[in-house]
Design a protein around this motif. Structure first.
Motif: not given
Length: 472
Positions: A381-392, A414-423
Motif C-alpha cells: 500500500y501507499i501510506p498517504s499523508f495527502c490533504t490536497a483536495c481540501y486545500r485546492e 501523485p499526491n500520495a507519492l509526494m507526501t510519502l516522500k516527505e515522510y
C-alpha cells in the motif's frame, strides 16, 4: 412515511422502511438469482440501494460471499487504488454532560480524570504529532457547553493550524464534536475544517434514547439531523458512522445507507466518509455486556458490502481494531486508518500514568506511526499523508464528481507519492525509508497521464533537495 428527501429524522430514517427492508432481505437471502443480479448491478460502480445491500448482507451462500469480497476489492482498487490515508485523533477535552451508557465520559463517571487541554498543551501535542509525521488530525471532545464551548474549539483549530515545527505542519483538521447549530457549523467552516464527523451510534430511535438517557444527546432528531444543519452551514464534506455492537447490526447497517441516500437526495452529495467502529472496553464500560457485538468475519462482510453499496465514500477503521483485523479489511474497502493513536486527553507529548488514564476506549493497535507505515509498505500500500483536495477546493460535489468519474486518482496517486516522500525524508526509520523510496520509484511509473508523471518526478526530485508541500 419514508421519504429520503424529508428533513425530519424519523421520515428519512423510517423504522417501518427499515423493518420492511429487513423482512425483504430475509425472504430473499437465499434467492441466488437475485443476489447474482445485484452483484452484476454493483459492477457498474454506481452503488446499491439500502434494500439491495441488505439482501447481500443477509446472504450466507459461500460462493456468493466470495463474489462480494472479490467485487469489493475490485471497486476499492478502481476508486482508491492502493492508497491508504493516514490520520490521528486529538482529544481536546473529556468534559461531558451526557449520560451515554457505552462511553466512560458519561457525566456520572466521577473517577475518570477530567481534562481540557490548554492552548500551550495543544501546541505540545501537535508538535509531538508533527514529529511523528502526521499531517491530518481529527479533533475529539465531549459535549459540555461550559467546559468545552465552541469558542474553545475554534481557538484550538486556529492554534493547530498556526504551528510550524521543523518541516512539520498539520494541513487538515477534521472535527468530531457533538451536534450543534447551523451558526456553529458556519463558524467551523470559516475556521477551515476539513470533514465534520458525527457518529449516529444507532439509528434505532428507542434504543438510541435508552443508550442516551440524559443530556442533550438524548434528542434523537436533533442528533440525526445534524448533517443537514452542517451542510446548511456550508460544510460540504461530512462523515457518518454507527457504533456496531450497540444495536442489531442489520438495523444500523440499513439506517446508515438510508442516511447516505438522504444526504445524496437532499444535498446532491453523500457522506465523504463512513466509519465502522465497534464497541470496546473503556474505564467503567465492559464491552462484553453489550449483547449485539459482531464477529471479525461479520465485520469484514459489512466493510465489503459498504464498499459495494457506496463505492465513492471513504471507509475508516481506527486503532480500535487490531493489526490482524485492519489488515483483513484494508483490501475490501477501507481507505483511511489512524496510526499511533491516543484516545486520552493528552498523551502524545507525555504519556499518561495509569492512574491518570482518560482514554475514551482501549486501543487494540499500539504500534508507532513508523511501524504502521512500514507494515503498509510491506503489504504494497501507499501510506498517504495527502490533504490536497481540501486545500485546492475539491470538496463536496466537486470531489464526488471526480470520484464517480474515476478521475480523482489522477490527483490522488501523485499526491500520495509526494507526501510519502516527505515522510520518508523527514521522519522514517532507515528501513521504512528504503521501502518507501522503492515503492515510490515503482508507483510513479504507473501514473497514466504523461504530463502529470513528468511534474510528479520533478517534485519528487525537489523533495530530495529539501523543498516541501507540493500538490496537484
Amino acid at each position: 412515511m419514508y421519504n429520503p428527501k424529508s428533513m425530519i429524522a424519523t421520515e428519512f430514517i423510517d423504522d417501518g422502511e427499515i423493518q420492511d427492508t429487513l423482512r425483504y432481505a430475509r425472504e430473499n437471502k437465499d434467492n441466488l438469482s437475485l443476489v447474482n443480479s445485484l452483484l452484476d448491478k454493483a459492477r457498474e460502480r454506481k452503488g446499491l440501494t439500502h434494500r439491495e445491500a441488505a439482501v447481500l448482507l443477509l446472504c450466507e451462500d459461500k460462493d456468493a460471499q466470495e463474489r462480494m469480497f472479490t467485487l469489493a476489492a475490485e471497486i476499492k482498487q478502481e476508486f482508491y487504488g492502493n492508497r491508504i490515508v493516514m490520520f490521528a485523533p486529538l482529544y481536546l477535552s473529556n468534559y461531558c454532560v451526557n449520560g451515554c451508557i457505552y462511553c466512560p465520559y458519561h457525566a456520572k463517571n466521577h473517577h475518570i480524570p477530567r481534562k481540557q487541554l490548554s492552548q500551550e498543551e495543544i501546541r505540545r501535542e501537535v508538535i509531538a504529532l508533527q514529529d511523528m509525521g502526521h499531517k491530518r488530525l481529527a479533533l475529539e471532545t465531549g459535549e459540555d457547553p461550559v467546559n468545552c464551548p465552541i469558542e474553545y474549539v475554534l481557538e484550538s483549530i486556529q492554534t493547530i493550524y498556526s504551528i510550524q515545527h521543523k518541516n512539520g505542519a498539520i494541513r487538515r483538521v477534521n472535527v468530531n464534536i457533538a451536534a450543534t447549530t447551523v451558526e456553529n457549523y458556519r463558524k467551523l467552516k470559516e475556521a477551515g475544517i476539513g470533514t465534520y464527523i458525527l457518529f449516529q451510534e444507532t439509528y434505532h430511535k428507542e434504543q438510541y434514547e435508552r443508550l442516551h438517557p440524559t443530556g442533550p444527546k438524548h434528542n434523537y432528531a436533533y442528533h440525526t439531523e445534524a448533517m443537514d444543519r452542517a451542510m446548511e452551514g456550508g460544510i460540504d464534506d461530512v462523515g457518518c458512522g454507527v457504533l456496531f455492537g450497540l444495536n442489531l447490526y442489520q438495523y444500523d447497517f440499513v439506517g446508515l445507507l438510508m442516511h447516505a441516500e438522504h444526504l445524496e437526495a437532499v444535498h446532491g452529495v453523500g457522506p465523504h466518509t463512513i466509519s465502522v467502529p465497534r464497541i470496546r472496553n473503556a474505564d467503567d464500560i465492559d464491552a462484553s455486556s453489550f449483547a449485539d457485538a459482531i464477529s471479525d468475519e461479520l465485520f469484514q462482510k459489512i466493510v465489503a458490502i459498504l464498499r459495494i453499496a457506496v463505492p465513492y465514500t471513504g471507509l475508516i477503521v481506527s486503532t480500535r481494531e487490531s493489526k490482524r483485523t485492519r489488515e483483513m479489511v484494508l483490501k475490501y474497502g477501507v481507505s483511511q486508518i489512524s496510526g499511533a493513536s491516543k484516545t486520552s486527553v493528552g498523551g502524545y507529548a507525555e504519556p499518561e500514568e495509569e492512574e491518570e488514564d482518560s482514554s475514551q476506549f482501549e486501543v487494540s493497535d499500539n504500534r508507532t506511526l513508523d511501524e504502521v507505515v512500514h507494515w503498509l509498505l510491506e503489504l504494497g500500500y501507499i501510506p498517504s499523508f495527502c490533504t490536497a483536495c481540501y486545500r485546492e477546493g475539491r470538496t463536496g460535489d466537486r470531489f464526488m464528481q471526480l470520484v464517480k468519474a474515476g478521475q480523482i486518482k489522477n490527483c490522488c496517486q501523485p499526491n500520495a507519492l509526494m507526501t510519502l516522500k516527505e515522510y520518508a525524508e523527514d521522519y522514517a526509520s532507515p528501513d521504512t525509508k528504503r521501502l518507501a523510496l522503492e515503492l515510490i520509484d515503482k508507483e510513479v511509473q504507473t501514473i497514466p497521464n504523461p504530463k502529470v508523471k513528468e511534474i510528479a518526478l520533478e517534485h519528487l526530485h525537489d523533495l530530495t533537495e529539501g523543498k516541501r508541500d507540493f500538490r496537484f
